[in-house]
Each structure stands twice: as structure tokens, then as C-alpha cells.
Design a protein around this motif. Structure first.
Motif, PDB file in Angstrom:
ATOM      1  N   ARG A   1       0.785  -1.281  -0.092  1.00 16.58           N
ATOM      2  CA  ARG A   1      -0.074  -0.067  -0.077  1.00 16.58           C
ATOM      3  C   ARG A   1       0.972   1.298   0.058  1.00 16.58           C
ATOM      4  O   ARG A   1       1.867   1.374   0.654  1.00 16.58           O
ATOM      5  CB  ARG A   1      -0.950   0.114   1.277  1.00 16.58           C
ATOM      6  N   THR A   2       0.491   2.310  -0.861  1.00 11.04           N
ATOM      7  CA  THR A   2       1.235   3.571  -0.728  1.00 11.04           C
ATOM      8  C   THR A   2       0.048   4.563  -0.352  1.00 11.04           C
ATOM      9  O   THR A   2      -1.113   4.162  -0.139  1.00 11.04           O
ATOM     10  CB  THR A   2       1.601   4.032  -2.304  1.00 11.04           C
ATOM     11  N   GLY A   3       0.663   6.071  -0.362  1.00 11.32           N
ATOM     12  CA  GLY A   3      -0.340   6.950  -0.177  1.00 11.32           C
ATOM     13  C   GLY A   3      -1.715   7.016  -1.346  1.00 11.32           C
ATOM     14  O   GLY A   3      -1.214   6.461  -2.491  1.00 11.32           O
ATOM     15  N   ASP A   4      -2.667   7.428  -0.876  1.00 13.33           N
ATOM     16  CA  ASP A   4      -4.027   7.483  -1.762  1.00 13.33           C
ATOM     17  C   ASP A   4      -3.560   8.647  -2.953  1.00 13.33           C
ATOM     18  O   ASP A   4      -2.931   9.501  -2.839  1.00 13.33           O
ATOM     19  CB  ASP A   4      -5.274   7.814  -1.007  1.00 13.33           C
ATOM     20  N   MET A   5      -4.392   8.205  -3.899  1.00 13.05           N
ATOM     21  CA  MET A   5      -4.380   9.308  -5.091  1.00 13.05           C
ATOM     22  C   MET A   5      -5.173  10.578  -4.659  1.00 13.05           C
ATOM     23  O   MET A   5      -5.907  10.653  -3.687  1.00 13.05           O
ATOM     24  CB  MET A   5      -5.105   8.781  -6.319  1.00 13.05           C
ATOM     25  N   VAL A   6      -4.648  11.802  -5.355  1.00 12.14           N
ATOM     26  CA  VAL A   6      -5.507  12.895  -5.080  1.00 12.14           C
ATOM     27  C   VAL A   6      -6.907  12.788  -5.490  1.00 12.14           C
ATOM     28  O   VAL A   6      -7.915  13.195  -4.673  1.00 12.14           O
ATOM     29  CB  VAL A   6      -4.702  13.996  -5.583  1.00 12.14           C
TER      30      VAL A   6
ATOM     31  N   GLY B   1     -18.463   8.763 -11.130  1.00 13.47           N
ATOM     32  CA  GLY B   1     -18.454   8.367 -12.511  1.00 13.47           C
ATOM     33  C   GLY B   1     -18.484   9.513 -13.526  1.00 13.47           C
ATOM     34  O   GLY B   1     -18.814   9.182 -14.735  1.00 13.47           O
ATOM     35  N   ARG B   2     -17.887  10.625 -13.245  1.00 11.66           N
ATOM     36  CA  ARG B   2     -17.734  11.833 -13.865  1.00 11.66           C
ATOM     37  C   ARG B   2     -16.350  11.813 -14.805  1.00 11.66           C
ATOM     38  O   ARG B   2     -15.641  11.784 -13.918  1.00 11.66           O
ATOM     39  CB  ARG B   2     -18.063  12.870 -13.267  1.00 11.66           C
ATOM     40  N   MET B   3     -16.243  12.329 -15.634  1.00 10.46           N
ATOM     41  CA  MET B   3     -14.983  12.609 -16.504  1.00 10.46           C
ATOM     42  C   MET B   3     -14.237  13.629 -15.756  1.00 10.46           C
ATOM     43  O   MET B   3     -14.987  14.679 -15.494  1.00 10.46           O
ATOM     44  CB  MET B   3     -15.056  12.852 -18.032  1.00 10.46           C
ATOM     45  N   LEU B   4     -13.046  13.196 -15.249  1.00 12.33           N
ATOM     46  CA  LEU B   4     -12.222  14.333 -14.577  1.00 12.33           C
ATOM     47  C   LEU B   4     -11.984  15.458 -15.767  1.00 12.33           C
ATOM     48  O   LEU B   4     -11.150  15.038 -16.987  1.00 12.33           O
ATOM     49  CB  LEU B   4     -10.835  13.405 -13.937  1.00 12.33           C
ATOM     50  N   PRO B   5     -12.018  16.529 -15.294  1.00  8.93           N
ATOM     51  CA  PRO B   5     -11.827  17.769 -16.279  1.00  8.93           C
ATOM     52  C   PRO B   5     -10.429  18.156 -16.383  1.00  8.93           C
ATOM     53  O   PRO B   5     -10.045  19.302 -16.386  1.00  8.93           O
ATOM     54  CB  PRO B   5     -12.477  18.800 -15.785  1.00  8.93           C
ATOM     55  N   GLY B   6      -9.497  17.211 -16.678  1.00  8.70           N
ATOM     56  CA  GLY B   6      -8.114  17.648 -16.944  1.00  8.70           C
ATOM     57  C   GLY B   6      -7.255  17.776 -15.528  1.00  8.70           C
ATOM     58  O   GLY B   6      -6.191  18.345 -15.499  1.00  8.70           O
ATOM     59  N   ASP B   7      -7.768  17.244 -14.496  1.00  8.51           N
ATOM     60  CA  ASP B   7      -7.126  17.368 -13.176  1.00  8.51           C
ATOM     61  C   ASP B   7      -6.128  16.222 -13.268  1.00  8.51           C
ATOM     62  O   ASP B   7      -6.651  15.115 -13.047  1.00  8.51           O
ATOM     63  CB  ASP B   7      -7.984  17.324 -12.040  1.00  8.51           C
ATOM     64  N   ASN B   8      -4.878  16.322 -13.216  1.00 11.62           N
ATOM     65  CA  ASN B   8      -3.737  15.443 -13.265  1.00 11.62           C
ATOM     66  C   ASN B   8      -3.103  15.402 -12.023  1.00 11.62           C
ATOM     67  O   ASN B   8      -3.069  16.379 -11.288  1.00 11.62           O
ATOM     68  CB  ASN B   8      -3.038  15.516 -14.515  1.00 11.62           C
ATOM     69  N   GLU B   9      -2.193  14.502 -11.883  1.00  9.77           N
ATOM     70  CA  GLU B   9      -1.487  14.197 -10.386  1.00  9.77           C
ATOM     71  C   GLU B   9      -0.089  13.657 -10.793  1.00  9.77           C
ATOM     72  O   GLU B   9      -0.131  12.789 -11.619  1.00  9.77           O
ATOM     73  CB  GLU B   9      -2.233  13.843  -9.425  1.00  9.77           C
ATOM     74  N   ARG B  10       0.895  13.840  -9.709  1.00 12.08           N
ATOM     75  CA  ARG B  10       2.164  13.179 -10.030  1.00 12.08           C
ATOM     76  C   ARG B  10       2.566  12.165  -8.786  1.00 12.08           C
ATOM     77  O   ARG B  10       2.022  12.563  -7.444  1.00 12.08           O
ATOM     78  CB  ARG B  10       3.234  14.174  -9.945  1.00 12.08           C
TER      79      ARG B  10
ATOM     80  N   VAL C   1       0.679  13.927  -5.284  1.00 15.32           N
ATOM     81  CA  VAL C   1       0.425  15.281  -5.107  1.00 15.32           C
ATOM     82  C   VAL C   1      -0.288  15.887  -6.652  1.00 15.32           C
ATOM     83  O   VAL C   1      -0.019  15.154  -7.567  1.00 15.32           O
ATOM     84  CB  VAL C   1       1.668  15.846  -5.016  1.00 15.32           C
ATOM     85  N   ASP C   2      -0.946  16.767  -6.248  1.00 14.56           N
ATOM     86  CA  ASP C   2      -1.678  17.482  -7.149  1.00 14.56           C
ATOM     87  C   ASP C   2      -0.954  17.989  -8.197  1.00 14.56           C
ATOM     88  O   ASP C   2       0.220  18.405  -7.733  1.00 14.56           O
ATOM     89  CB  ASP C   2      -2.875  18.584  -6.450  1.00 14.56           C
ATOM     90  N   ALA C   3      -1.078  18.097  -9.437  1.00 12.04           N
ATOM     91  CA  ALA C   3      -0.219  18.862 -10.637  1.00 12.04           C
ATOM     92  C   ALA C   3      -1.118  19.786 -11.312  1.00 12.04           C
ATOM     93  O   ALA C   3      -1.422  19.734 -12.403  1.00 12.04           O
ATOM     94  CB  ALA C   3       0.444  17.738 -11.327  1.00 12.04           C
ATOM     95  N   PRO C   4      -1.579  20.994 -10.702  1.00  9.47           N
ATOM     96  CA  PRO C   4      -2.565  21.851 -11.471  1.00  9.47           C
ATOM     97  C   PRO C   4      -1.723  22.383 -12.455  1.00  9.47           C
ATOM     98  O   PRO C   4      -2.475  22.998 -13.290  1.00  9.47           O
ATOM     99  CB  PRO C   4      -2.907  22.866 -10.133  1.00  9.47           C
ATOM    100  N   GLU C   5      -0.474  22.569 -12.500  1.00  9.74           N
ATOM    101  CA  GLU C   5       0.454  23.256 -13.565  1.00  9.74           C
ATOM    102  C   GLU C   5       0.241  22.301 -14.745  1.00  9.74           C
ATOM    103  O   GLU C   5       0.721  22.765 -15.805  1.00  9.74           O
ATOM    104  CB  GLU C   5       1.823  23.443 -13.137  1.00  9.74           C
TER     105      GLU C   5
END
Length: 648
Positions: free
Chosen positions: A277-282, A308-317, A326-330
Motif C-alpha cells: 500500500r502507498t499513499g492514496d491518489m489525490v 462516474g464523472r469524467m475528470l476535467p483535466g485534473d492530473n497528478e504526480r 500530489v496534485d499537478a495543477p500546472e
């Protein structure tokens, strides 16, 4: 001797008719014998040495009953074992029972073993880390519910907390009331953060805490449907709490409820053969792509959230050294689910256009090069049948130094029966790259598996013309059994031996380190009649390419376990004089024909005492850190068995 009189025309016609009837009766009576003869001749043909030298050979792998699973994901570990992940296996009963499965297959011992699977990693994302662990993140939090099965209106409710007194927890089943008294209950426990004071210039403003939860109407039927934004009160609250804590929802309907994503994350350790187990995703993600970055960290993109909604371009690292997300808003960018992202030498990610399943039919589907330093996106134009990239496959052609990506087949967006036999190649080494046409596939194909082979060719196998192997034209089932080998050097396909098991949705193909290819999975929507539900394919086939029948294979003796990028290392081999090429092939981690890991890197060769000296390129984007299979290939295109080497 008196000549015999010539029979009349009528008599000749009568005799011919009788002969035809007799022949027809004989053929009808002996149909099993004719079929047996045809099958026997086919078996004789495909087992001839000359045939195998030209087309290769398929064989069926015997899988013990206890280890037959629905292969949704598969990866080749640096132990040589194949990790086969089913999770709940696209089976609601398994999901509700908490029955999640993972199986390990050891080709060297031809044995299977079971791996404890903690959560439903069905439709998660995965990629290899530099240490050889397989990062597995996301998966299934809830199964879809079709519109015909929905009796109570439901929807996502946002609970707001304007009180600065700290978080508030509400248990599953908490009731919320509309203005007309219509009641809804929460589907899960929920903790809502307290409000926070934030300074904006010279002003201090209070920002309400908020959290989302799924709610279901208490009463069945359409009476609880709400088709506009509305506010709701939390039953049981009094005084200031009643004013400060409330619900908001845009709509509550009886529409289809999509699969919900999970945020759990694991590293699968090939040495202990366990999920760690690792840390949870954002964000919760279902159908995400995980792509390794040049520094060894991982980027997670796209997917459906917990509702069940499409994520609107929110990506993470994923920070590998800390095992946390961690969140990657950039790096905000929209892609359809399971986008194929190929790491290029300059560190950019190339989105080939290939994807699987969900997303806008317009936004985020354009192929291009994504610069992760400034979030710029360079469009790569020229793709024929540009709307037919769903359920297509793509691969970084060998050798990786050429920086060319090829896309194969695909279908229209959604549950469309339209598909294409188009291939195209993007040469990404230039300033203004674009797609150029490649050779057509023999038939329109989606779900086609593409596998890099050690001799710089690409095996394409499986797939179907119709959606999930279903109807295509006048065909009830449209699985494709033909296989082809693409040669980048000639730009042409060569015919390979036909497989015997149809492979469409949820199927995989992986190069083993002995040079064979293992294929598994397939989840047809319907059976052969096209009227009844399909059955998940649990048979496994192994393909032996032509090079395994063309003479003695080169051998590798001593070799280092670890090498540094940009350095030269030695390998022992008694076959040095006949070696023409050396390749490092990164192992596959594939699902939904999306495989961002596989690549074949050419090594420079120089003679050395007792063997060869091999030089590894120094560019991180070309040779990401991690485990590779080292192959030596002779002048006849015959490869050695692969030896595992870690590049640091």
C-alpha cells in the motif's frame, strides 16, 4: 469390332444427373470425414517446419481450473513471471462479494500461483517504476447501474459547511430534504471540513468547507427527480448548524450511473509477490493512464471520478521516493480515458490519439506532443480517420532512437460498429511532425494488440471489427484470428499464423523474455449467436514467432545485473562473430490495449575479449530507468533469450 452407338443427349443428361445425386449423397454422408480431412490437412500444414519458419506457431497453454481468471491487466515482471490482474473481473457478483483476484504465471516452470488482492483494482492504471515494482493505482469503487434498473432517483450532493468550528461527520443514511419535503439519503459516511478564513488583498473572506456524496431518493419513481440546481437542508440540524450546513445539487435523476473510480494505490513487489500500500491518489480514478516520467516519478491522467464523472483535466504526480501522490495543477490537460502516452527522447509525452472508453467526442482527442515543463501542447496533424482512435493501439516503433510512433486501427467514439483498417506513422524527430499513412491492416480492427519483438518487428494480433467482437456488417461475431508482423525497415506487413482464440475487449498480449508472446483475455458482449450475453475468455495462447524456428539461437553468458545510462558494459557470448544487433526491451504493462511501457532501445556494439561491449544511450527520455530484457540478435534475425538488466 462394331462401334458402340453414341448415347442420346437425353440419356447423357440423365446419367450426369444420377451421378451428381450419388456424389451429393456420398459427400453428405461423409461430411464428418471431409471435415476431419480438412482439419487434419490444416494441422499438417501449420506444423510443418517450413511453415513455422515463415509464419510462426500458436500453442494453447493449459491453465488449471483454480487459476482461470478474467485477465483485465497483465504485466511482465523482472522475475520473468507474468502478473495477471482480474480484480472483480468485470463481474458485479464478484465485486459485491469482495472477491478480487490476481494470478502469477511462471513460464519457466509452467506453473501458476494466487496473489492476495486487497481492493478492486479492476480498470486501474499501472506502469513500472525504476526499482522494478509495478505501480497500480485507481480502480473500481462502484459498478455501473443501467437506467432500466434504477428505481430511485439519485445524484451527487455537495454538502457545504460555513461554520469555522471544524469538520463535521455525517453517517451513511443521513437524510437531506428538498424545499417540498422530498427526502434523500446519503450512500456513504461523509466528513465535511470546516470553513476557513482566507485573505484576498486587504479583505478577509470565509470559504465554506465542502465535500461530495451520492444520495438516493427515499421514495421510488419519478416524483423525486430534480432537473435544476437546488438547495437542501440536513435533517436533524437545529439553530446555526441548520443555517450553516446544507446541501447543493445540480440534478437528481434516474439516468444511468457510470462506474465509480477508486483512489487506492499500490506498488506490486516482484520479489515478495505482494501488493504494498502507498499513499492514496489525490483524485479517485477509473480508466486512468499512468506514465513514467524521465526522473522516474509517474504522472496519472484522465479517468472517471468516484461518481462516474469524467475528470476535467485534473492530473497528478506520484513521488516515487516518498510513495505519495500530489496534485499537478500546472499540468491541467483533458484526455479521454486510457490515453496512450509515449515518452519521447526530449522528455515530452506524445499522445498518439489512441484511447479507450470514455470522454468528449471532440475535446482532448487531438494527437500531439505535451511539454511537461510549460504545459504546452504541439498538435501533430495528418491522421486519416482521425475520429476512429477509440480502442486503437499505438506503439513506439523499434528502435526507439528513430522516435516514430505507429497507430493501428480503431473505432468511432462510443459503442459504434464503425472501425478502420488504417495505420499511420508519426515521425517525431522533426520540427513540425505529422502523421503519414502506413500500410492498411487486412481488415478493420479495434482492440488490436501490438507487441515489439527483439528483431525490430511488431506483432499485431487479435482484435475485432465490431464493438466488443459483436456484429459487423452481416457478421454476428467479428473477432479477427489473423495475425501480422509489421517490418519498419520495409514498411510492410507479413502474414503470421492464425490464432485460434478470439480476442477483443479486455485482452492482452505480452513479449516473454524467452522470445515468445503470451495472449489472454477477451470480454465479448454477446455469444456466437449475437443474442445471448458473452462469456469472458479464460483460455491462454502462446505465439512462437518465426525466428524461433530458424536455427540455433545466440546465447548470453555473463552479464552485469545493473548498468548506468551513458556507459559501456561487457557481455560474454560464444556467438560474438555473428551478432548484428543488441536491444534493450522494456517489459509490458498492458490493459485495454494501452501499453505505455514497452520500448526497444538499440545498443551500439563493439568486439571485446570473450564477447561484446555494449553502449547504453545517455538520454533519460530514451532509456527511462528500470528493468529491461537484453537480447542479442544474429545476422539471420534470430534473437537470444532475454537476460534481465536494470538501467539506472
Amino acid at each position: 469390332m462394331k462401334p458402340r452407338p453414341r448415347p442420346s443427349t437425353a440419356r447423357r443428361l440423365l446419367s450426369a444427373g444420377i451421378a451428381l445425386v450419388v456424389l451429393s449423397v456420398l459427400v453428405f454422408v461423409n461430411r464428418p470425414m471431409v471435415a476431419f480431412g480438412a482439419d487434419a490437412y490444416h494441422d499438417f500444414t501449420i506444423n510443418r517446419q517450413s511453415y513455422k519458419e515463415r509464419h510462426g506457431h500458436w500453442s494453447r497453454l493449459e491453465v488449471p481450473q483454480d487459476f482461470r481468471v478474467n485477465a483485465i491487466h497483465a504485466a511482465l515482471l523482472n522475475t520473468g513471471k507474468v502478473l495477471i490482474i482480474a480484480g472483480s473481473g468485470n463481474n458485479r457478483d464478484n465485486f459485491e462479494a469482495g472477491t478480487f483476484r490476481t494470478v502469477l504465471y511462471d513460464p519457466a516452470k509452467d506453473s501458476f500461483s494466487e496473489v492476495p488482492t486487497p481492493t478492486d483494482v479492476f480498470c486501474a492504471g499501472h506502469t513500472f517504476l525504476p526499482n522494478g515494482n509495478l505501480l497500480v493505482a485507481g480502480g473500481t469503487k462502484s459498478y455501473e447501474v443501467l437506467e432500466k434498473d434504477i428505481t430511485h432517483a439519485a445524484g451527487v450532493m455537495k454538502i457545504k459547511n460555513e461554520a469555522p468550528t471544524g469538520p463535521r461527520t455525517f453517517l451513511k443514511g443521513t437524510t437531506l430534504l428538498g424545499r417540498d419535503g422530498t427526502a434523500y439519503r446519503t450512500r456513504a459516511d461523509l466528513t465535511v471540513p470546516g470553513a476557513k478564513a482566507m485573505k484576498h488583498g486587504d479583505k478577509v473572506m470565509t470559504h465554506a468547507g465542502e465535500a461530495e456524496v451520492w444520495v438516493d431518493a427515499v421514495q421510488a419513481g419519478d416524483g423525486s427527480i430534480v432537473d435544476h440546481p437546488a438547495q437542501y437542508t440536513v435533517a436533524g440540524l437545529t439553530g446555526k448548524d441548520k443555517q450553516n450546513i446544507y446541501g447543493l445539487s445540480d440534478k437528481i435523476t434516474r439516468e444511468k450511473q457510470e462506474y465509480g473510480g477508486d483512489k487506492t494505490s499500490y506498488e506490486f513487489d516482484p520479489r515478495t509477490e505482494r501488493y504494498v500500500r502507498t499513499g492514496d491518489m489525490v483524485k479517485s480514478r477509473w480508466y486512468p493512464t499512468l506514465a513514467e516520467l524521465p526522473d522516474g516519478d509517474v504522472l496519472a491522467v484522465s479517468g472517471l471520478d468516484e461518481f462516474g464523472r469524467m475528470l476535467p483535466g485534473d492530473n497528478e504526480r506520484y513521488i516515487k521516493d516518498q510513495r505519495r501522490w500530489v496534485d499537478a495543477p500546472e499540468l491541467k490537460r483533458v484526455f479521454p480515458t486510457y490515453p496512450s502516452l509515449h515518452l519521447m527522447a526530449d522528455g515530452r509525452l506524445f499522445f498518439s490519439g489512441s484511447n479507450s472508453g470514455y470522454g468528449s467526442d471532440t475535446e482532448g482527442r487531438t494527437p500531439g506532443l505535451w511539454n511537461l515543463k510549460n504545459n504546452a501542447f504541439q498538435v501533430v496533424p495528418g491522421l486519416k480517420d482521425a475520429r476512429m482512435t477509440e480502442t486503437s493501439s499505438s506503439v513506439l516503433l523499434p528502435p526507439a532512437q528513430d522516435q516514430r510512433v505507429m497507430i493501428f486501427g480503431g473505432g468511432e467514439v462510443g459503442e459504434s460498429a464503425v472501425s478502420t483498417k488504417r495505420t499511420a506513422i508519426a515521425d517525431l524527430d522533426g520540427t513540425n511532425p505529422e502523421y503519414a499513412p502506413g500500410p492498411d491492416l487486412p481488415k478493420p480492427a479495434r482492440y488490436l494488440s501490438t507487441v515489439l519483438l527483439p528483431d525490430d518487428t511488431v506483432l499485431t494480433t487479435g482484435g475485432s471489427s465490431g464493438y466488443r467482437g459483436g456484429r459487423y456488417g452481416d457478421q454476428t461475431r467479428s473477432d479477427l484470428y489473423n495475425a501480422q508482423i509489421y517490418r519498419p525497415a520495409t514498411g510492410k506487413f507479413e502474414t503470421a499464423a492464425d490464432s485460434t482464440v478470439g480476442r477483443n475487449y479486455h485482452s492482452e498480449a505480452i513479449l516473454l523474455n524467452d522470445g515468445r508472446v503470451i495472449t489472454m483475455g477477451s470480454d465479448p458482449l454477446y455469444d456466437e449467436t449475437g443474442r445471448n450475453p458473452g462469456t469472458f475468455e479464460q483460455r491462454i495462447e502462446v505465439y512462437s514467432p518465426p525466428y524461433l524456428f530458424r536455427g540455433k539461437r545466440p546465447t548470453i553468458g555473463r552479464n552485469p545485473v545493473t548498468v548506468q545510462r551513458g556507459t559501456t558494459f561487457g557481455v560474454a557470448t560464444p556467438d560474438a562473430a555473428r551478432i548484428r544487433a543488441a536491444r534493450l526491451i522494456r517489459p509490458s504493462a498492458v490493459t485495454h490495449v494501452t501499453d505505455v511501457d514497452q520500448r526497444s532501445v538499440a545498443l551500439d556494439i563493439t568486439p571485446a575479449t570473450g564477447g561484446l561491449a555494449l553502449s547504453v544511450p545517455k538520454t533519460k527520455g530514451l532509456v527511462p530507468s528500470g528493468w529491461y530484457m537484453l537480447f542479442l540478435i544474429d545476422a539471420e534475425g534470430v534473437p537470444s533469450a532475454g537476460r534481465w538488466i536494470q538501467v539506472r
